[in-house]
Design a protein around this motif. Structure first.
Motif, PDB file in Angstrom:
ATOM      1  N   ASP A 665       0.796  -1.229   0.000  1.00 49.00           N
ATOM      2  CA  ASP A 665       0.000   0.000   0.000  1.00 49.00           C
ATOM      3  C   ASP A 665       0.827   1.277   0.000  1.00 49.00           C
ATOM      4  N   ILE A 666       2.132   1.136  -0.223  1.00 48.29           N
ATOM      5  CA  ILE A 666       2.976   2.328  -0.378  1.00 48.29           C
ATOM      6  C   ILE A 666       2.737   2.899  -1.779  1.00 48.29           C
ATOM      7  N   PRO A 667       2.580   4.187  -1.932  1.00 52.10           N
ATOM      8  CA  PRO A 667       2.682   5.275  -0.940  1.00 52.10           C
ATOM      9  C   PRO A 667       1.333   5.683  -0.355  1.00 52.10           C
ATOM     10  N   VAL A 695       7.471  -5.669  -4.628  1.00 51.64           N
ATOM     11  CA  VAL A 695       7.502  -4.348  -5.271  1.00 51.64           C
ATOM     12  C   VAL A 695       6.856  -4.464  -6.651  1.00 51.64           C
ATOM     13  N   GLU A 696       5.772  -3.704  -6.852  1.00 52.24           N
ATOM     14  CA  GLU A 696       5.018  -3.839  -8.101  1.00 52.24           C
ATOM     15  C   GLU A 696       4.853  -2.519  -8.846  1.00 52.24           C
ATOM     16  N   GLY A 714      10.146  -8.270  -7.072  1.00 51.72           N
ATOM     17  CA  GLY A 714       8.706  -8.165  -7.257  1.00 51.72           C
ATOM     18  C   GLY A 714       8.363  -8.147  -8.729  1.00 51.72           C
ATOM     19  N   TYR A 715       7.083  -8.072  -9.028  1.00 48.55           N
ATOM     20  CA  TYR A 715       6.612  -8.134 -10.411  1.00 48.55           C
ATOM     21  C   TYR A 715       6.994  -6.901 -11.212  1.00 48.55           C
ATOM     22  N   LEU A 716       7.393  -5.802 -10.538  1.00 52.04           N
ATOM     23  CA  LEU A 716       7.885  -4.644 -11.275  1.00 52.04           C
ATOM     24  C   LEU A 716       9.128  -5.017 -12.073  1.00 52.04           C
ATOM     25  N   PHE A 717       9.903  -5.945 -11.540  1.00 56.37           N
ATOM     26  CA  PHE A 717      11.126  -6.374 -12.209  1.00 56.37           C
ATOM     27  C   PHE A 717      10.879  -7.644 -13.037  1.00 56.37           C
ATOM     28  N   SER A 718      10.281  -8.643 -12.421  1.00 55.94           N
ATOM     29  CA  SER A 718      10.044  -9.899 -13.138  1.00 55.94           C
ATOM     30  C   SER A 718       9.178 -10.800 -12.267  1.00 55.94           C
ATOM     31  N   ARG A 719       8.330 -11.552 -12.929  1.00 55.16           N
ATOM     32  CA  ARG A 719       7.607 -12.603 -12.224  1.00 55.16           C
ATOM     33  C   ARG A 719       8.564 -13.780 -12.006  1.00 55.16           C
ATOM     34  N   PRO A 720       8.243 -14.740 -11.158  1.00 61.36           N
ATOM     35  CA  PRO A 720       9.078 -15.940 -11.027  1.00 61.36           C
ATOM     36  C   PRO A 720       9.136 -16.698 -12.352  1.00 61.36           C
TER      37      PRO A 720
END
Length: 735
Positions: A665-667, A695-696, A714-720
């Motif tokens: 829930d950031i920010p 981190v999304e 997190g998904y902002l960078f890559s999914r598993p």
């Protein structure tokens, strides 16, 4: 032999002639000797002489009267066991008889046996006569012997009666049962010592009193009317009664009252025998409590609460009402046991039981089924909302923390020396499943089962909440059972695969590592989410085998990437709570590193906060042993448990991982932003690195960069990704 009295009369003093008369005084002499014998026997009885001594007097006097006669008395005694018992008494034994016989040239003394009887005609014994010169006893001798036999019978009867009285008196005084004797007017004549011990009243205090002085007032008048009616009709009454001691204490008593009859068959007395059964009743109550109540919380156990539920159902059927069943299960109770010790867990359960009991109505029932499971039965429910209101009340009840005593093993020596008490405040939630009668079932089994199904639904939907039963929940429960069965076969069938999610440095966006995440590729359903099968694996214990497979597979893959010449990176692997409980965990990890030849410094072991915080010296020793193998150590989901900074300093950890719940829930959520910033600042002061997961969005990343967070995933960078995709898309891509 006869006795004569010689009387000589001088006719004339001057004349030498005199007249003489012989008087036969045998009868008088015999009567005199009989009287002397009677007096001697009576004196012996008065002096409490033994029966052999008295019989010896009778034998001696009879043989003095008839020296040619040898007497032997045989006494028959059936008073005790009904078997004939012979006691032979004689002035001389058979050897003496033989000597007398020999001196008279006779080799065959003739013996005669004459019985003597009691007042009721029963044979008490025999007079055995042996004459030194064989002959028959004369009529006068038989008369004399019969008279002596009467005296012997009197002595035997009196001795027997006296013995019986002494035995009765001994029993009367030594028995542990209280004995009370009254006349027909119910006036107390005598009591024994046990009566005094039981009631507190002495014989002096109760003599002449009515036994009703012990009445407790617990019995109705009708009870005593029936008692006396039984005595008059049957001559006996027995039963349990509550009486009152002299000190006012009321106690249970087993009382037996009998009528005593005189020789004419008429009632003469009442005899009461009473037994204090207080301890017996206490033992019965304790046994009853053990059978029907939980020994820890003293709440009704499974058997009793189900019995009460059955009665509630029967009443509800008659009155057309509803019954609600609430199935409660504490959330993450195992963490309390593992971190603070089982005594603290027991204290938590006891305190919770008190809170529940105090908050519910008197007609409601709360019981402990076992472990951290409780069952509540609510009667007189009109609407489902009534049960929901109780559930909400119970959830609010647990918002207040529990103050628990922590065992010494979980407190540092420094804290003990500082005088800090071993108390720990714990917040715990509860998940509740609700079923209703007759809506969701008409039997105890159906209602409990359906409440249990609803309970699992509440756990799956976030815990610390409640859910009502619906048919769809049963379908979900059946599906869960089927999933558990397939999970047993999945490892053997190689249905699990590992996916890898990259982790990047926030300063230069450099790849620093990845996290190995297990996935289940089911032939029936395809890819199954870890959220579905990981909790089942934890509950069933299969997580131990699965966790070891994940570690071994990740090390094998890491070695392959190194052998392929790809850039080295750290692979993070999660350890479950069940794995940490293995005594040989360190040896198992060392063996895997040796067999796979994967460098230990490229391995990172992630342990959740709740697994190790509060674990005391054992947790410290375990982490140091793991650290000695060479891998990096990380605390996963940091901020979700109850960390002890005193221990955090002592743990040989390398990094903290912020739980995605504080990042999501950031920010938008100021509280989450402050928590994340605090964790990062604290870690920096402790010289620990911080990784944020989940981190999304770019806004989340920008905030974490401003806070100087070391790395993110997190998904902002890559999914598993699968191992092949990860190597192609991440490892071979320049960063």
């Amino acid at each position: 032999m006869r006795w004569l009295r010689d009387e000589l009369c001088v006719i004339d003093a001057a004349s030498p002639v005199a007249t003489g008369v012989w008087h036969d005084i045998t009868e008088a002499k015999l009567a005199e000797q009989m009287q002397e014998t009677r007096l001697a026997v009576l004196d012996g009885l008065v002096d409490n002489q033994a029966l052999p001594e008295i019989m010896k007097k009778i034998i001696t006097r009879l043989e003095e009267i008839h020296p040619e006669m040898c007497v032997k008395i045989e006494i028959c005694d059936e008073a005790f066991n009904g078997n004939l018992f012979r006691l032979s008494l004689a002035a001389a034994d058979l050897n003496v008889f033989s000597e007398k016989s020999a001196s008279n040239g006779s080799n065959s003394p003739v013996s005669w046996s004459i019985p003597f009887c009691g007042s009721a005609g029963e044979i008490l014994g025999y007079f055995h006569l042996t004459y030194l010169r064989p002959r028959q006893p004369s009529a006068s001798e038989l008369k004399l012997i019969n008279e002596f036999a009467c005296i012997a019978g009197l002595a035997v009867t009196r001795i027997h009666a006296d013995t019986t009285l002494r035995q009765a008196a001994t029993v009367f005084e030594s028995t542990r049962e209280g004995v009370i004797i009254t006349d027909l007017e119910a006036r107390i004549l005598t009591v024994n010592r046990a009566y005094t011990d039981i009631s507190g009243y002495t014989e002096t205090e109760v003599r002449g009193q009515n036994p009703r002085l012990l009445q407790s007032g617990r019995q109705e008048p009708l009870f005593y009317q029936e008692l006396w009616a039984s005595l008059r009709e049957n001559g006996h009454w027995q039963g349990e009664i509550c009486n009152r001691r002299k000190n006012g204490e009321i106690y249970p008593q087993l009382l037996s009252i009998s009528v005593v009859y005189d020789s004419q068959g008429e009632p003469s007395h009442y005899v009461g025998v009473m037994t204090d059964i207080s301890q017996l009743k206490q033992s019965e109550a304790q046994l009853e409590h053990l059978v029907h109540y939980d020994p820890l919380t003293h709440l009704p156990n499974r058997r009793l609460v189900q019995s009460r539920l059955q009665h509630a159902i029967e009443r509800a059927e008659r009155q057309g009402q509803r019954v609600a069943v609430l199935f409660l299960d504490l959330d993450r109770f195992k963490n309390v046991n593992d971190s603070l010790g089982h005594p603290a867990g027991d204290e938590l359960l006891t305190t919770l039981a008190q809170r529940l009991s105090e908050r519910l109505r008197e007609e409601d029932t709360v019981g402990r089924l076992g472990g951290d499971e409780f069952l509540i039965v609510l009667e007189n429910i009109t609407e489902p909302e009534d049960a929901a209101g109780v559930a909400q009340t119970l959830l609010k009840l647990l918002e207040k923390p529990f103050s628990l005593t922590t065992s010494r093993a979980h407190v540092t020596d420094e804290l003990l020396e500082a005088g800090i008490k071993c108390r720990h405040e714990v917040y715990i939630g509860v998940s509740i499943g609700i079923s209703l009668f007759p809506d969701d079932g008409r039997t105890v089994t159906e209602l409990v089962k359906h409440a249990d199904v609803a309970l699992y639904q509440s756990k799956e939907q976030g815990r610390n909440t409640y859910r009502f039963y619906t048919p769809t929940l049963t379908a979900a429960a059946n599906e869960r059972l089927a999933l558990e069965a397939r999970l047993h076969r999945a490892l053997a069938n190689e249905e699990f695969v590992l996916h890898y999610q990259p982790q990047f440095d926030t300063k230069n966006n450099a790849l620093i590592g990845c996290e190995a995440l297990v996935r289940w590729q089911s032939p029936e359903e395809g890819m199954i989410s870890p959220l579905r099968f990981i909790p089942i694996a934890e509950e069933t214990g299969q997580i131990v085998v699965l966790g070891e497979w994940v570690l071994r597979t990740a090390c094998i893959q890491g070695k392959r990437w190194l052998d392929a010449g790809l850039s080295p990176l750290t692979i993070a692997v999660n350890l479950s709570g069940r794995q940490l409980q293995q005594r040989d965990l360190v040896q198992r990890i060392a063996l895997i590193l040796k067999e796979t030849q994967f460098p230990a410094h490229y391995l990172k072991l992630e342990l959740t906060e709740s697994m190790i915080m509060g674990g005391g010296e054992q947790a410290v020793e375990l982490l140091h042993a793991l650290k000695a193998l060479g891998p990096r150590l990380s605390i996963d989901d940091f901020g979700t448990g109850y960390s002890s900074l005193a221990y955090l300093k002592r743990f040989p950890i390398d990094e903290l991982k912020i739980d995605q719940g504080f990042v999501r829930d950031i920010p938008g959520d100021q509280n989450d932003m402050e928590i994340a910033a605090t964790i990062i600042a604290m870690a920096r002061n402790l010289h620990l690195k911080v990784i944020a997961e989940g981190v999304e969005t770019q806004a989340q990343l920008d905030f974490l960069i401003r806070q100087d967070c070391y790395a993110c995933q997190g998904y902002l960078f890559s999914r598993p990704l699968s191992a092949t995709e990860f190597a192609r898309a991440i490892l071979k891509k320049p960063h």
